[in-house]
Write a protein that holds these residues in place. Structure first.
Motif, short mmCIF file in Angstrom:
data_model
loop_
_atom_site.label_atom_id
_atom_site.label_comp_id
_atom_site.label_asym_id
_atom_site.label_seq_id
_atom_site.Cartn_x
_atom_site.Cartn_y
_atom_site.Cartn_z
N ASP A 138 6.72 7.42 2.51
CA ASP A 138 7.92 8.20 2.87
C ASP A 138 7.87 8.70 4.32
OD1 ASP A 138 6.03 10.22 2.82
OD2 ASP A 138 7.17 11.54 1.49
N GLY A 139 6.78 8.38 5.04
CA GLY A 139 6.69 8.76 6.45
C GLY A 139 5.91 10.03 6.72
N THR A 140 5.54 10.75 5.66
CA THR A 140 4.73 11.95 5.84
C THR A 140 3.40 11.58 6.49
OG1 THR A 140 5.72 12.96 3.90
CG2 THR A 140 3.62 13.88 4.63
N ALA A 141 3.01 12.34 7.51
CA ALA A 141 1.79 12.00 8.25
C ALA A 141 0.81 13.16 8.21
CB ALA A 141 2.15 11.69 9.69
N ILE A 142 -0.45 12.85 7.93
CA ILE A 142 -1.51 13.85 8.03
C ILE A 142 -2.56 13.34 9.01
CG2 ILE A 142 -3.29 15.14 6.81
CD1 ILE A 142 -1.46 15.14 4.37
N PHE A 143 -2.71 14.09 10.11
CA PHE A 143 -3.64 13.71 11.17
C PHE A 143 -5.00 14.32 10.89
CE2 PHE A 143 0.63 13.66 12.73
CZ PHE A 143 0.70 12.51 13.51
N GLY A 144 -6.05 13.57 11.23
CA GLY A 144 -7.40 14.08 11.03
C GLY A 144 -8.37 13.40 11.97
N LYS A 145 -9.64 13.66 11.79
CA LYS A 145 -10.68 12.97 12.58
C LYS A 145 -11.93 12.82 11.73
CE LYS A 145 -12.53 16.99 15.01
NZ LYS A 145 -13.96 16.70 14.74
N VAL A 146 -12.83 11.93 12.18
CA VAL A 146 -14.04 11.63 11.41
C VAL A 146 -14.93 12.86 11.33
CG1 VAL A 146 -16.14 10.20 11.37
CG2 VAL A 146 -13.94 9.18 12.04
N ALA A 147 -15.48 13.14 10.14
CA ALA A 147 -16.36 14.29 9.95
C ALA A 147 -17.56 14.20 10.91
CB ALA A 147 -16.85 14.32 8.51
N LYS B 263 0.83 -1.20 0.00
CA LYS B 263 0.00 0.00 0.00
C LYS B 263 0.88 1.26 0.00
CE LYS B 263 -3.76 -2.16 2.55
NZ LYS B 263 -4.24 -2.46 3.89
N GLU B 264 0.35 2.32 -0.59
CA GLU B 264 1.07 3.59 -0.66
C GLU B 264 0.77 4.44 0.58
OE1 GLU B 264 3.18 5.07 -3.14
OE2 GLU B 264 3.37 2.91 -3.46
N ARG B 265 -0.39 4.14 1.21
CA ARG B 265 -0.83 4.97 2.33
C ARG B 265 -1.60 4.10 3.31
NH1 ARG B 265 -6.02 8.52 2.21
NH2 ARG B 265 -6.63 6.62 3.29
N ILE B 266 -1.33 4.28 4.60
CA ILE B 266 -1.98 3.50 5.65
C ILE B 266 -2.73 4.46 6.56
CG2 ILE B 266 -1.55 2.02 7.68
CD1 ILE B 266 -0.93 0.70 5.05
N ARG B 267 -3.93 4.09 6.94
CA ARG B 267 -4.66 4.91 7.91
C ARG B 267 -4.81 4.15 9.23
NH1 ARG B 267 -10.10 8.32 6.78
NH2 ARG B 267 -8.56 9.59 5.67
N ILE B 268 -4.34 4.80 10.32
CA ILE B 268 -4.39 4.22 11.66
C ILE B 268 -5.21 5.16 12.56
CG2 ILE B 268 -3.02 3.41 13.64
CD1 ILE B 268 -0.63 3.15 11.78
N GLY B 269 -6.16 4.60 13.30
CA GLY B 269 -6.92 5.39 14.26
C GLY B 269 -6.52 5.03 15.67
N CYS B 270 -6.73 5.97 16.59
CA CYS B 270 -6.50 5.66 18.01
C CYS B 270 -7.80 5.91 18.76
CB CYS B 270 -5.38 6.50 18.60
SG CYS B 270 -5.03 6.02 20.30
N GLY B 271 -8.41 4.85 19.26
CA GLY B 271 -9.74 4.94 19.84
C GLY B 271 -9.78 5.00 21.35
N HIS C 84 -18.95 15.06 22.39
CA HIS C 84 -18.81 14.02 21.36
C HIS C 84 -17.44 14.08 20.70
CE1 HIS C 84 -23.12 15.12 21.75
NE2 HIS C 84 -23.23 13.81 21.88
N LEU C 85 -16.43 14.32 21.52
CA LEU C 85 -15.06 14.47 21.02
C LEU C 85 -14.66 13.30 20.11
CD1 LEU C 85 -12.69 16.57 21.90
CD2 LEU C 85 -11.73 14.59 23.04
N GLY C 86 -14.26 13.60 18.89
CA GLY C 86 -13.79 12.56 17.99
C GLY C 86 -12.33 12.25 18.27
N HIS C 87 -11.96 11.00 18.19
CA HIS C 87 -10.56 10.62 18.37
C HIS C 87 -9.85 10.63 17.01
CE1 HIS C 87 -10.94 8.65 22.62
NE2 HIS C 87 -11.30 9.92 22.59
N PRO C 88 -8.51 10.71 17.02
CA PRO C 88 -7.80 10.97 15.76
C PRO C 88 -7.51 9.73 14.93
CG PRO C 88 -6.25 10.94 17.58
CD PRO C 88 -7.60 10.74 18.19
N PHE C 89 -7.32 9.97 13.64
CA PHE C 89 -6.66 8.99 12.78
C PHE C 89 -5.50 9.68 12.09
CE2 PHE C 89 -10.40 10.28 10.06
CZ PHE C 89 -9.70 11.00 9.10
N VAL C 90 -4.61 8.89 11.51
CA VAL C 90 -3.48 9.48 10.78
C VAL C 90 -3.29 8.73 9.47
CG1 VAL C 90 -1.77 8.04 12.02
CG2 VAL C 90 -1.04 10.19 10.94
#
Lengths: 440, 106
Positions: free
Chosen positions: A237-246, A2-10, A226-232
């Motif tokens: 190449d290691g570049t990370a973009i953090f976000g959360k569920v809409a 895969k070129e990109r992996i998405r990991i969430g922390c719940g 209703h605080l959303g927890h993050p995913f990244v």
């Protein structure tokens, strides 16, 4: 690959909310979900539960979290990595199997063990905190080494959908799936340093998305109920973009990310984990959209030859008592009550603490001048080797009802059994992690 | 004039054993040199003398920009055995923000 992996922390600690993980698993389009549920002391307490019942010793919320998440994880093909195994990852894996059978689901679980090094310690090892042998702290209860990414990789190589660990360094829970997916070398210190930055930012879940941050009118955070927890999203190449569920609450900004990057960091140039000595001093954080922060530039130096070991010991009991005073001269009456307790208990406790809640209890003094509060709650705490003596603290505070200053109300008393923690180091070669796979 | 840190910076407290970490992050990056200048390790040690028994070490983190204070012997023994209510010291970021400093440009 895969070129990109998405990991969430719940979850960012044992007692964290249940539903943010469910929302991530349902709507987050995740590849991996991480639940970090193990604090320094949690594992020693879990070790005590295991001793009383060999089928226990995993996280007390494991059943509730897994029942909620398992159907969604399997339906959406999300792999779960969690340290909810605590003192007993094998029993946790068996429990997950039992839950799956009850729900008519089939699941493969990999349990990682080997962090428990209690039998290898003599008690003569030196505690990092005191410079004295471990055994001088008290009767030793547990010893768990912080395992790293290398202990998780063999489990990821199996077809397990759930990977359950005991003591593992928190960032490694995130570094491992990245290394597994992208085939990074553990010897590539800059790549592992950047992965550790990602893990460090994620590991406290809601603390990245506006939790532990808000201050009304100064640092506002929307919809914290209703605080959303993050995913990244991590690129190869290691570049990370953090976000959360809409449509979840909270806010992920440059400010929340900066606070979390420095959280619990003892030296920004040397953040030590079992995987790497990470360097945060070249990290670049950038807001790239609403609730989107990009992180690049994590670096590192080779990992240490030793692993940190968290050692639990029996530290006796803490007894507490509380009582409130309100209206005119509330602080004066509370202080009189505090002086009475001091006089009656000081010679029986080496360690006795009197606090005035509403005035000086958590900051230990007031900074600047503030008007006297309308209400004050006296709080007394004392430590003892016996339950009976610790209970005396609450009993004495309660007795202020009829023997103390005017209008004392709402007395409460508590006694807690206390587990203390000290640390030591162990050679890596003395620790051998193992993976056991269970199918249900 | 005198300004309070609370008005120009934010902070998060963390703990490791008996050690307290406090970040200090200016809302506006242009205030970073002022913080470097005024909020020295000594100033923080004096300000928090009721809380921190040991050494205060300051790290500069210009890439954020932010300062990081590592305060030793600050948690009355540490999370697990302390008799204080806030055993982690989580409330102590706001003790740092109570500090008043001199800003020659305001």
């Amino acid at each position: 690959m895969k070129e990109r992996i998405r990991i969430g922390c719940g979850a960012g600690f044992s007692g964290d909310r249940l539903e943010p993980a469910l929302i991530l698993a349902q709507q987050g389009e995740l590849d991996y979900l991480i639940l970090e549920c193990l604090a320094e002391r949690t594992i020693a307490l879990a070790q005590k539960r295991k001793r009383q019942d060999p089928t226990k010793g995993y996280d007390p919320l494991l059943e509730r979290r897994i029942e909620l998440l398992l159907p969604v994880l399997l339906a959406n093909n999300v792999r779960l990595i969690t340290n909810m195994g605590a003192a007993n990852p094998v029993a946790a894996a068996e429990k997950i199997g039992e839950i799956a059978r009850r729900l008519n689901l089939s699941v493969t679980v990999a349990a990682i063990t080997g962090d428990d090094v209690f039998s290898q310690l003599t008690g003569d090892e030196i505690a990092l905190e005191t410079g004295l042998p471990l055994k001088t702290a008290g009767s030793l209860l547990s010893a768990n080494a912080y395992l790293g990414t290398d202990s998780i990789l063999p489990a990821l190589a199996t077809d397990a959908q759930i990977i359950i660990t005991g003591r593992v360094a928190d960032p490694s829970l995130f570094v491992a799936p990245l290394v597994h997916e992208f085939g990074w070398s553990l010897a590539d210190v800059n790549q592992i340093g950047q992965a550790t930055v990602i893990g460090h930012l994620m590991e406290c879940a809601g603390q990245l998305t506006g939790g532990y941050f808000a201050d009304p009118a100064k640092k506002d955070i929307p919809d914290m109920a209703h605080l959303g927890h993050p995913f990244v999203d991590v690129s190869i190449d290691g570049t990370a973009i953090f976000g959360k569920v809409a449509n979840t609450g909270g806010h992920l900004s440059l400010a929340t990310a900066k606070e979390q990057l420095l959280y619990e960091v003892m030296d920004p140039a040397r953040y030590v984990t079992p995987d790497v000595v990470a360097d945060f001093t070249q990290v670049r954080l950038e807001e790239v959209g609403l609730n989107q922060v990009k992180a690049t530039g994590g670096q590192g130096h080779p990992r240490p030859d030793t692993l940190k070991v968290s050692v639990g010991y029996d530290a006796g009991y803490i007894g507490e008592g509380e009582i409130s005073y309100a209206g005119s001269n509330a602080l004066g009456r509370a202080k009189l009550a505090g002086a009475i307790i001091q006089e009656r208990l000081a010679n029986q406790f080496t360690d006795l603490r009197v606090d005035y809640i509403g005035s000086t209890s958590v900051h230990r003094r007031a900074f600047g001048t503030y008007p006297e509060p309308y209400e004050i709650r006296l709080r007394v705490a004392g430590r003892s080797t016996t339950l009976q003596q610790a209970a005396l603290v609450g009993e004495e505070v309660e007795a202020l009802y009829t023997n103390g200053p005017a209008a004392g109300g709402g007395a409460r008393k508590y006694v807690h059994e206390i587990v203390g923690i000290v640390s030591t180091l162990i050679e890596r070669t003395q620790v051998s992690p193992q993976v056991t796979v269970f199918k249900a | 004039m005198k300004i309070k840190l609370y008005d120009i910076a934010h902070s998060r407290a963390g703990d490791k054993g008996n050690t307290l970490t406090l970040s200090l992050i200016p809302y506006k990056p242009e205030d970073y040199p002022l913080l470097c200048d005024q909020v020295t390790a000594d100033v923080v040690k004096t300000h928090l003398n009721a809380i921190v028994a040991g050494e205060v070490i300051r790290y500069e983190v210009p890439n954020l920009p932010a300062l990081q204070f590592v305060c030793h012997q600050a948690l009355t023994g540490g999370v697990t055995t302390s008799l204080t209510m806030d055993t982690h010291g989580k409330s102590l970021s706001y003790a740092l923000l109570e500090l008043w400093i001199d800003d020659p440009n305001r």
